[in-house]
Design an enzyme around this catalytic site. Structure first.
Site, short mmCIF file in Angstrom:
data_model
loop_
_atom_site.label_atom_id
_atom_site.label_comp_id
_atom_site.label_asym_id
_atom_site.label_seq_id
_atom_site.Cartn_x
_atom_site.Cartn_y
_atom_site.Cartn_z
N GLU A 155 -41.15 5.42 5.26
CA GLU A 155 -42.43 5.79 5.89
C GLU A 155 -43.47 4.68 5.81
OE1 GLU A 155 -43.80 9.62 4.56
OE2 GLU A 155 -42.22 10.67 5.64
N GLU A 353 -35.74 13.30 5.86
CA GLU A 353 -36.66 14.23 5.18
C GLU A 353 -37.07 15.32 6.16
OE1 GLU A 353 -40.23 12.74 3.35
OE2 GLU A 353 -39.22 11.00 2.48
#
Length: 449
Positions: A155, A353
């Protein structure tokens, strides 16, 4: 029962700072999160990850919870500062996973930059990318005989936005658009890490990028422009260089601080072949051009400051998580299809995720933690993945965030994402109903290697 293609892999995911604890064990040096959480007012209730859920000392028990759910993969991250001072811990963890029949999928960087590198400029300093490559080499030398699958970075968009453009996460730079060099240097670190891991004979290499659909709040051209800019900054800035070989527009290209022949060389590294592409997904975003006098506070987990040409507005949804995030499973299908359409050479996707925070009650008189809303959330999002597969997107796996309740960054311990409940006073683990549901789903799908 949802049926997935043969070879589809189920997993769970965590990150080092959020679960390991043992902050002073084994000569581990401080990371930017140790520094950030030590400052008053940065984290809800003044909490930190110094103990977290003490996974460092309880890893064998934790691997049992992971393996007995029947997952094939466990995605965890390696603490940069711990790996260099105390690599034996990751030897033990990897061996425990392999003995339990679980494939280790480590992430090299999940936001916990060594503080000594931050003191030299952090991700604003190009040299940090080369230091990550050195670290990647050391880790691959230590674990590469047993670990075949690697994720380079996690991320980068969230780390850049929250930690460098804003002040909500470590290292709290607050630079606005001047944070773009941090984005480029993380991408460069990814490219260098891929090069290093290939040299060490890695089996499969990917990255975990957060992606989400961004829609304009209305038909006004100013809203459309705001949405496009936000979409480019938060999505495509971090995937176009990897999958298309360039940044999405000239404004971003000009802002990264690298140009000419050097940029061309960087982009060649950044665009190196990947074996899979990780997608983290939580919620979609809606954006409009800022309206004078309108209060935009509280729409997202972080507030976008005034003076930028976009402002997020609430996404319409019938239900929200207890973190306030909109529950829109169809948006996961939408972004997976959008990635396929944007990138002709998109590697196989793994949803690295997906999960939700609900403020679960502690174990009741029956000894169970009942979390029906999490079960409904995961079921709906797995169906959204199946819809993307049916639409022609190759998705090879799905990892639940998270295996355990943990330290949720600036939100502390209030937010509970885990399939396993953790009592923060006693650190006792209790499998939630969602853990049993996931186990039964995996068993029913007949997942294979």
């Amino acid at each position: 029962m949802i049926q997935f293609p043969p070879g589809f892999r189920f997993g769970m995911a965590t990150s080092a700072y959020q679960i390991e604890g043992a902050a002073d064990v084994g000569g581990k040096g401080p990371s930017i999160w140790d520094t950030f959480t030590a400052r008053p007012g940065t984290v809800r209730h003044g909490e930190d990850g110094r103990t977290a859920i003490d996974h460092y000392h309880r890893y064998a028990e934790d691997v049992g919870h992971i393996a007995e759910a029947g997952v094939q993969d466990y995605r965890f991250s390696i603490s940069w500062t711990r790996a260099l001072a105390d690599p034996d811990f990751y030897d033990r963890l990897v061996d425990e996973l392999l003995t339990a029949g679980v494939r280790p999928v480590p992430t090299l960087y999940h936001w916990d930059l060594p503080q000594e590198l931050e003191d030299r400029g952090g991700w604003l300093n190009r040299d940090t990318a080369h230091r990550l490559a050195d670290y990647a080499s050391a880790v691959a030398l230590r674990l590469g005989d047993r670990v075949r699958d690697w994720i380079t970075m996690n991320e980068m968009n969230v780390h850049t936005l929250y930690g460098y453009a804003l002040t909500d996460h470590a290292p709290a730079r607050g630079l606005g658009l001047a944070a773009l060099p941090a984005a480029h240097h993380q991408l460069l670190a990814h490219g260098l890490a891929v090069q290093v891991l290939r040299t060490h004979g890695a089996g499969a290499i990917g990255i975990a990028n957060q992606h989400f659909p961004v829609s304009a709040a209305g038909d006004d051209p100013a809203d459309q422009f705001a949405a496009e800019m936000f979409r480019n900054l938060t999505n495509w800035t971090f995937s176009d260089p990897i999958l298309l070989g360039d940044y999405p527009d000239e404004m971003i290209r000009a802002g990264i601080g690298t140009s000419g022949a050097q940029l061309d060389r960087d982009l060649e590294l950044i665009g190196a072949r990947l074996d899979f592409y990780g997608v983290n997904f939580y919620e979609p975003t809606a954006v409009e051009a800022p309206r004078e006098g309108k209060d935009y506070a509280g729409v997202l987990e972080v507030d976008i400051p005034e003076g930028l040409p976009f402002s997020p507005v609430p996404v319409k949804s019938d239900e929200r998580t207890d973190f306030g995030w909109a529950i829109v499973p169809g948006a996961l299908t939408e972004i997976l299809v959008a990635l396929r359409d944007r990138y002709p050479a998109l590697p196989p996707v793994i949803v690295t995720e997906n999960g939700a925070s609900f403020h679960d009650a502690p174990p009741g008189p029956d000894g169970r933690v009942h979390d029906p809303r999490r079960i409904a959330y995961l079921d709906a999002h797995l169906r959204a993945v199946k819809a993307a597969i049916d639409a022609g997107v190759r998705v090879d796996g799905f990892y639940v965030w998270s295996a355990f309740d943990n330290f949720e960054w600036a939100a502390g311990y209030d937010e509970r994402f885990g399939l396993v409940h953790v009592d923060q006073e006693t650190l006792t683990r209790t499998r939630k109903d969602s853990w049993y549901w996931y186990r039964d789903l995996i068993s029913g799908c007949g997942a294979t290697d």
